[in-house]
Structure formats: structure tokens, C-alpha cells
Design an enzyme around this catalytic site. Sequence first.
Site, PDB file in Angstrom:
ATOM      1  N   SER A  86       0.856  -1.186   0.000  1.00 35.81           N
ATOM      2  CA  SER A  86       0.000   0.000   0.000  1.00 35.81           C
ATOM      3  C   SER A  86       0.890   1.232   0.000  1.00 35.81           C
ATOM      4  O   SER A  86       2.069   1.150   0.334  1.00 35.81           O
ATOM      5  CB  SER A  86      -0.885   0.002   1.249  1.00 35.81           C
TER       6      SER A  86
HETATM    7  C1  LIG Z   1       3.185   0.148   3.438  1.00 36.43           C
HETATM    8  S1  LIG Z   1       4.085  -0.619   2.175  1.00 36.43           S
HETATM    9  C2  LIG Z   1       5.436   0.475   1.919  1.00 36.43           C
HETATM   10  C3  LIG Z   1       5.070   1.778   1.298  1.00 36.43           C
HETATM   11  C4  LIG Z   1       6.237   2.426   0.600  1.00 36.43           C
HETATM   12  N1  LIG Z   1       7.238   2.934   1.499  1.00 36.43           N
HETATM   13  C5  LIG Z   1       5.770   3.457  -0.378  1.00 36.43           C
HETATM   14  O1  LIG Z   1       6.274   4.603  -0.352  1.00 36.43           O
HETATM   15  O2  LIG Z   1       4.922   3.136  -1.215  1.00 36.43           O
HETATM   16  C6  LIG Z   1       4.934  -1.928   3.022  1.00 36.43           C
HETATM   17  C7  LIG Z   1       5.909  -2.673   2.158  1.00 36.43           C
HETATM   18  O3  LIG Z   1       6.696  -3.496   3.011  1.00 36.43           O
HETATM   19  C8  LIG Z   1       7.075  -4.601   2.238  1.00 36.43           C
HETATM   20  N2  LIG Z   1       7.554  -5.659   3.136  1.00 36.43           N
HETATM   21  C9  LIG Z   1       6.827  -6.509   3.901  1.00 36.43           C
HETATM   22  N3  LIG Z   1       7.643  -7.344   4.557  1.00 36.43           N
HETATM   23  C10 LIG Z   1       8.917  -7.015   4.209  1.00 36.43           C
HETATM   24  C11 LIG Z   1      10.186  -7.529   4.562  1.00 36.43           C
HETATM   25  N4  LIG Z   1      10.328  -8.571   5.383  1.00 36.43           N
HETATM   26  N5  LIG Z   1      11.279  -6.935   4.021  1.00 36.43           N
HETATM   27  C12 LIG Z   1      11.154  -5.881   3.157  1.00 36.43           C
HETATM   28  N6  LIG Z   1       9.964  -5.374   2.789  1.00 36.43           N
HETATM   29  C13 LIG Z   1       8.862  -5.939   3.306  1.00 36.43           C
HETATM   30  C14 LIG Z   1       5.816  -4.961   1.467  1.00 36.43           C
HETATM   31  O4  LIG Z   1       6.122  -5.729   0.326  1.00 36.43           O
HETATM   32  C15 LIG Z   1       5.261  -3.585   1.141  1.00 36.43           C
HETATM   33  O5  LIG Z   1       5.636  -3.168  -0.143  1.00 36.43           O
END
Ligand SMILES: C[S@@+](CC[C@H](N)C(=O)[O-])C[C@H]1O[C@@H](n2cnc3c(N)ncnc32)[C@H](O)[C@@H]1O
Length: 366
Positions: A86
Site C-alpha cells: 500500500s
Molecule cells: C506500506 S508498504 C510500503 C510503502 C512504501 N514505502 C511506499 O512509499 O509506497 C509496506 C511494504 O513493506 C514490504 N515488506 C513486507 N515485509 C517485508 C520484509 N520482510 N522486508 C522488506 N519489505 C517488506 C511490502 O512488500 C510492502 O511493499
Amino acid sequence: MNGAMIESEAERLRDELVARLVADGAVTSLAWQAAFAEVPRHVFVPVFYRQSPTEQPAVDASTPSEWLEGVYSDQLLVVSPDVKSSSTVPSLMAVMLEALDPADGDRVLEIGTGTGYNAALLSHRLGDRNVVSVDIAADLVSDAKSRLASIGYHPTLGVGDGVDGWPGEAPYDGIIATCAPDAVPGAWLGQVRPGGRIVAPIATGVAVIDVAPGRKGMGRFLPGGAYFMPLRATPGQVDLGSQIADITSAIAPVRTTDLGETIWFDDDFQFVLSAALPGLRFLTKLAESGITIFTDADGSWARLDGGAVAQGGPQRLWDAVENAHRQWDGVGRPTRDKFSITVDGGAQHIRLDGHGVEWRLGRVIP
Ligand SMILES: C[S@@+](CC[C@H](N)C(=O)[O-])C[C@H]1O[C@@H](n2cnc3c(N)ncnc32)[C@H](O)[C@@H]1O
């Protein structure tokens, strides 16, 4: 709307959003104001989805003007149909970036690239050569890379589990995480220089931690809530339907409880609950029967039905929720900004200073 009209409408809506972020106190510095004013969020969110508990997520904006209105609203936007990523609420992004408070030329690692929008804001502020961003999902990183390049930014992007940080480019002056770990990973402490800062969602709050020598850190929580998706081990999906069916039909002892499921929606208590029971989830409320189900990452569950609760699995989940509530109530129901956090390698604590109350991240210390 043709391309030129989209760009001019986007600029107008972006100016309005920035004015609101400034008026609300989310953006407090000229540097971040310029970043939010100049980085186009619509480039990073070409489509977003409406979530529904009962139906598949559906595209949420059918006309270009609906799309732009949504993109430049202060809202979280689900950007993948499987809800695995998101674009964070802009005001929360702003508050976190302001708390990171990098100096010119600082090098920053972001955990959770997602759409790439935050990496673009960081690149605007610090120069793209000073920005590293990692995500566990390769497809998201690839899309983020092209969107960033389309507006002239080429930060270092990596695919990997953010729990490991990104050692190849360390040390950093700061780390900002946009997905939520249960506790601050040791690798992050090792990759930020002493005097640097980690800003991360912990226990539904934004922890702002100043790093000290020897992989230690001390910090505090900002007042507002931060409900980020948890840091996950691998991109994947759980079969929620069969989990709900199993728990609904499970035979287990039933007792009465004074605590209803609505405590889950008390933002101040959520913080305490997340610190004490980081694996706790509100799985569902079944409209037809009125049953509410909570689960824990360890496989435990609680099934609430009116004033009655049934529990199963390795721990008595609702007993633990009631204990946390009693403890929080006993110290006057403090808000999250009254708590501090200390990290010292594996030993990490959230404390209510002056009350002798603390949670070792992951469990309650009696
Ligand atoms: C809220 S979104 C990030 C929003 C982003 N910073 C942006 O500007 O659009 C959270 C992200 O964390 C990633 N994520 C979840 N678990 C993760 C992990 N273990 N290591 C790296 N990224 C991870 C997800 O794939 C997702 O894209």
C-alpha cells in the site's frame, strides 16, 4: 483528460494536499514541504484498490479525476489486488520523515520500498545516491525502479528481507521502515552509525530511536498511531476461509468475559496490546452469527460471542488480552507518547517510566 490536463490537475491537488499537511502540523520543515510539493504521488500510484471484507478488492477509481482526487487525498491506498502493498497515508509519511530529520548528505536506508514514493521523497531531500530502499517483493521493486527512473531518480534498490537491512551499503545515518517489525532487528542497529536514528513502526506507534555505540538505542514514541503491515518472512497468502471455519466450529470450554471485542478499536490500548501480544490479530466478525475471532501467530485463538469467550491453541489468548487490559487500566490508561523504548541487542523494552511497567517486546513482564 489528456496528459497535460492530468499533470496540471495533479499539481493543483498536490498543492492543496501539501497546504493541508502543513496546516495540520505533519510537515514542519521547508525541506520536506518542497519534497511533498514536487514529487508526484500519481506516478507511483497508477491504480489503487478498494478493500472489502467480503469481496475481492476492486479498482477504486474509474475516471481520471476520481483517481487523482484519491491519489492526492490524505489516505492509505492499497496498490496491489492481493493487498500485499500500500501507499502509506501522506501525513504519516511526513511525520516519520520529519522525525528522521536527516541532515544534507545523510545516507538513509528505507525498509519497504512499496510503490517507491517514499524513496522518491528521500531522493528529493538527500539526493538519490544517498538513498537505499529494499522490499521483499521483487515485482514491487521492479515497478518502483521504473517509476523512480521516470522522474529522474536512481536510488539503490534491493530485493530482500528487510529484517537483514542492506549490509552492502552500510553504515547509514538513518533507517526508516514502512512495514512493522515486532522488535527492532539487530541488523538495523549494526548498520546505523552511533548518533544516527531509526524511525520504525513498533507496536502500532512510531518509534524514534537514537542509536548508541554497541548496537544500543534509546527512544520514544510519537503520539499518533501507525498501523503498518507487518514485516513478513515471504510474500504469501493464508487460507483465511478454512481458518475461520475451523475456529468457528471448534469445541472448547466457554467462560464469561467483561471485555468485548470493541477494546481492539481503542487506539491507546492497541499500543499496549501490540507490545504485549505482537502476534494478535482481529481475524473477523461474522455478521450472521455475531461471533468475533482473534488469533495469534502461535496458532492460539479466542472466539467471542456476546459476553462469552472460548479459547484454543498453545496459550489462552483472551486471558492474555484481559491481563494486558488490567495492567494498562491500573496505570491510568496512558497514551503511547508516555512510553519509551530501549534496545540493547536482543533485550528490547517498552517502558512507562515512573510506574515500573514495562513490556519486553513480545511478552508481558509480570
Ligand atoms: C506500506 S508498504 C510500503 C510503502 C512504501 N514505502 C511506499 O512509499 O509506497 C509496506 C511494504 O513493506 C514490504 N515488506 C513486507 N515485509 C517485508 C520484509 N520482510 N522486508 C522488506 N519489505 C517488506 C511490502 O512488500 C510492502 O511493499
